[in-house]
Scaffold this active site. Structure first.
Site, short mmCIF file in Angstrom:
data_model
loop_
_atom_site.label_atom_id
_atom_site.label_comp_id
_atom_site.label_asym_id
_atom_site.label_seq_id
_atom_site.Cartn_x
_atom_site.Cartn_y
_atom_site.Cartn_z
N ARG A 65 -9.86 16.85 -37.41
CA ARG A 65 -10.57 16.39 -36.21
C ARG A 65 -11.83 17.22 -35.98
NH1 ARG A 65 -8.48 17.58 -31.96
NH2 ARG A 65 -6.68 18.72 -32.77
N LYS A 99 -5.34 10.74 -31.77
CA LYS A 99 -5.51 11.75 -30.72
C LYS A 99 -6.49 11.26 -29.65
CE LYS A 99 -2.46 14.94 -31.18
NZ LYS A 99 -2.03 15.66 -32.29
N HIS A 112 1.90 17.09 -25.00
CA HIS A 112 1.67 17.27 -26.43
C HIS A 112 2.90 17.98 -27.00
CE1 HIS A 112 -0.77 19.13 -29.95
NE2 HIS A 112 -0.28 17.97 -30.28
N SER A 129 -1.21 22.69 -33.23
CA SER A 129 -1.09 22.20 -34.59
C SER A 129 -0.49 23.27 -35.52
CB SER A 129 -2.47 21.80 -35.07
OG SER A 129 -2.37 21.13 -36.29
N LYS A 156 6.19 21.43 -34.23
CA LYS A 156 6.67 20.28 -33.44
C LYS A 156 7.34 19.24 -34.33
CE LYS A 156 2.63 19.19 -31.75
NZ LYS A 156 1.88 20.26 -32.44
N THR A 157 6.61 18.82 -35.36
CA THR A 157 7.14 17.76 -36.23
C THR A 157 8.36 18.27 -37.02
OG1 THR A 157 4.93 16.80 -36.41
CG2 THR A 157 6.53 16.13 -38.08
N ASP A 217 5.20 14.07 -31.54
CA ASP A 217 3.90 14.62 -31.11
C ASP A 217 3.42 14.29 -29.69
OD1 ASP A 217 1.66 16.24 -32.08
OD2 ASP A 217 0.48 14.42 -31.95
N ARG A 241 -1.72 15.16 -45.05
CA ARG A 241 -0.87 14.56 -44.02
C ARG A 241 -0.14 13.32 -44.53
NH1 ARG A 241 -0.64 16.51 -38.44
NH2 ARG A 241 -2.26 18.07 -38.34
#
Ligand SMILES: Nc1ncnc2c1ncn2[C@@H]1O[C@H](COP(=O)(O)OP(=O)(O)O)[C@@H](O)[C@H]1O
Ligand SMILES: C=C(OP(=O)(O)O)C(=O)O
Ligand SMILES: [Ca+2]
Ligand SMILES: [Mn+2]
Length: 657
Positions: free
Chosen positions: A175, A320, A339, A357, A361-362, A376, A441
């Site tokens: 990003r 996002k 988030h 990031s 989380k994932t 997410d 990703r």
């Protein structure tokens, strides 16, 4: 050559073989033609006819319900016409044509005849070349169709050995938060968070229209565009309809995976979208345009409910970008946008995993022993939690089958694999290869995770886990937080990562990102914090701080806490056993740390034990405390909640030294 089934020898025809070779039998019909009788012949006279037999017509999108109640459903033809009108209106240039001539289907196939009552384009002011032609609309294509489009037309698209679509996002592989712009108008200037620390960099309405026109003109100049009509948010009361117009099959498949996929019936009644993305990522913005500081621009206009993307093909911008929109729309409805990852145990206990990031989380929400609600983006309303998305977006650098089997197995047909490197022949992916980027990703529909909870909703959270990847190695692997401490750490949003792959960078770099997602929030962080405090209090949720980063020293001397240990810690939080453990308080940060966690060596629970150089530990601890204090100074003037009590408690919940 051989005729009549006889073997020709030495090019001399059939006459006199030198050796007595057996005659090859062909058919019992002696017509002199070789018949292959192994299968019956197809019912087609030409190759085109054969191809047309191969594809069965899809089921009609409108089940023939006939007349229901006193309302007659509209005809399929009328419905399709309305759908095209809606897409044409989305693509309209606001200075010229009312909308391009749109037609469904791949331009590689035959162009359909122009129907007499075609709605398109009585030119409004003047006409452009693109209004003279058809823009083909590839509307909500299936993954298989998108694969074919990608492989045929998009360089760098390949089928990986597992069936995933490997593709490249071009020059941008992550990003670009500095290129994000938000339109500041009378309303948003009051409502949104602007200025220091805010992700919202202003742009005026006129400049937005310049970029919008640029994107729309680019898209209309193409022979075909992809249109996805989908949903956000599994909470049916607060579902948002989104339309994504893009130029690449990669982008269309990515959003197919990431947003909620409508059923045929839902698509039929889709109507007008609540929000539209114009993704003209291949086409740069114009540096002479006001506010433009690079060739990429991601522009959000809340009043128009539109987003424009120019000059970046990184698909994460769309996902996002929509998350930012939800961070605006949901709090207006008293719903908290988060988030965070989210999962649920067999007994219905829900946990949230906040973190920046790469903090886990994932990885940690994808747990074979629990139901996955999402990895997410979530909402927390009066009725519980709901996932905003329909898919997951996992980092896959160094992905291993052994450590993360569910993510590994999700990388199959339908999954988009971004910027990975693979063997040119076997198409086996080398997840350790960083040649294109560190940020490789995989994007897959949530149902690719075997224990996904569909619909992706759950009751109120019991545990709120704040993940920090502390590369300084001084935060404990797990601490139990008071409500004030939870708020302090939520507003701070700390993580420290090692500085990528650059040579000579040994010092970990601290990042503070308010609400663990400063890049996506639209209102002041204290607004979200106040909502979180209220909800946690009301529902009796417990806050935890989990360090998924370094132990035994900072990056360089210590090592990253084993994923297996972090999983044990998380298990103990879920089961409730950690709530009742024995605790002691740490110096400086004043964190409550357990003395024992099942399956985790006790000595690592207090980081001081793991450092051989105690002075270095103390220095590093104080250094980090100083960074926290500096960062929090920006928030000391804000009140959180209805009285000053919580605000004072939060201020006192930071490091003391
Ligand atoms: N102790 C740990 N806890 C969590 N993740 C870890 C740990 N050690 C290594 N990792 C790795 O760190 C990365 C976490 O990334 P991910 O879960 O995608 O983060 P996020 O979803 O928050 O962006 C994964 O590649 C994971 O394998
Ligand atoms: C896709 C992103 O999220 P995460 O790394 O949290 O998965 C991102 O921040 O661009
Ligand atoms: Ca993120
Ligand atoms: Mn993630």
């Amino acid at each position: 050559m051989a005729t009549n089934g006889e073997v020709a020898m030495n090019g001399k025809g059939t006459g006199t073989p030198k050796s007595p070779l057996r005659k090859i039998a062909t058919s019992d019909k002696h017509d002199g033609i070789c018949h292959d009788m192994s299968a019956s012949t197809v019912k087609a006279q030409t190759i085109d006819e054969l191809h047309s037999l191969q594809r069965k017509k899809s089921a009609p999108t409108t089940p023939n319900k006939g007349i229901q109640g006193s309302f007659a459903t509209i005809s399929e033809e009328e419905r399709q016409k309305q759908q095209l009108q809606s897409i044409s209106a989305s693509l309209a240039s606001l200075t010229r044509e009312t909308g391009p001539k749109v037609v469904r289907g791949d331009p590689a196939n035959k162009i359909r005849p122009i129907s007499k009552d075609h709605h398109a384009a009585v030119p409004a002011i003047s006409v452009s070349d693109s209004s003279l032609k058809f823009t083909h609309v590839l509307y909500n294509l299936s993954p298989a169709e998108l694969y074919e489009q990608a492989i045929k037309y998009e360089k760098g698209s390949f089928i990986a050995s597992t069936g995933a679509l490997a593709t490249l996002s071009g020059a941008k592989t992550g990003r670009a938060p500095r290129d994000k712009r938000v339109v500041k108008d009378d309303e948003t200037s009051e409502e949104l968070w602007w200025g220091k620390g805010s992700p919202n960099i202003e742009m005026d309405e006129h400049t937005f229209m310049v970029n919008r026109e640029r994107a729309v003109d680019y898209l209309n100049s193409l022979d075909k565009v992809f249109v996805n009509d989908q949903f956000l948010n599994w909470d049916p009361e607060n579902r948002i309809k989104v339309r994504i117009v893009s130029a690449r099959a990669y982008h269309s498949l990515f959003m197919h995976n990431m947003c909620i996929r409508p059923t045929l019936e839902e698509l039929e009644n889709f109507g007008t979208p609540d929000f539209t993305i114009y993704n003209a990522g291949q086409f740069p913005c114009n540096r002479y345009t006001h506010y433009m500081t690079s060739s990429s621009s991601i522009d959000l206009n809340l009043a128009r409910r539109e987003m424009v993307i120019l000059g970046t093909q990184y698909a994460g911008e769309m996902k996002k970008g929509l998350f930012s929109v939800m961070h605006y729309l949901m709090p207006k409805r008293q719903i908290l946008s988060l988030h965070s990852g989210c999962n649920m145990g067999k007994d219905g206990d829900v946990a949230l995993f906040f973190g920046l990031s790469g903090t886990g989380k994932t990885t940690l929400s994808t747990d074979p022993n629990r139901y996955l609600i999402g990895d997410d983006e979530h909402c927390w309303s009066e009725t519980g939690v709901s996932n905003i998305e329909g898919g997951c977006y996992a980092k896959c650098i160094d992905l291993s089958q052994e450590k993360e089997p569910d993510i590994w197995n999700a990388i199959k047909f339908g999954t988009v694999l971004e910027n990975v490197v693979f063997d040119e022949h076997t198409r086996e992916v080398d997840y350790a290869d960083r040649s294109v980027t560190e940020n490789t990703r995989a994007s897959y529909p949530i149902e690719y995770i075997p224990n996904a909870k569909i619909p992706c909703v759950g009751p109120h959270p019991k545990n709120v886990i704040l993940l920090a990847c502390d590369a300084f190695g001084v935060l404990p692997p797990v601490s139990k937080l008071s409500l004030a401490q939870t708020m302090y750490h939520f507003i701070s949003g700390y993580t420290a990562l090692v500085a990528g792959t650059e040579d000579g960078v040994k010092e970990p770099r601290a990042t503070f990102s308010a609400c663990f997602g400063a890049a996506f929030i639209m209102l002041h962080p204290t607004k979200y914090a106040a909502m979180l405090a209220e909800k946690m209090q009301k529902r009796g949720a417990t806050g935890w701080l989990v360090n998924t980063g370094w132990s035994g020293g900072s990056y360089g001397s210590g090592s990253r806490i084993k994923l297996a240990y972090t999983r044990k810690i998380i298990d103990a939080i879920h089961s409730g056993s950690l709530l009742n453990a024995n605790y002691k308080k740490t110096n400086v940060f004043g964190l409550e740390i357990p003395t024992e966690v099942e399956g985790v060596p006790s000595e690592i629970l207090d980081p001081v034990n793991t450092w051989s150089d105690k002075n270095a530990y103390n220095e590093t601890l104080l250094k980090l405390a100083g960074l926290f204090q500096n960062n929090f100074a920006t928030f000391t003037d804000y009140k959180i909640g209805k009285d000053n009590k919580l605000t004072e408690e939060i201020l006192a919940a930071g490091p003391v030294f």
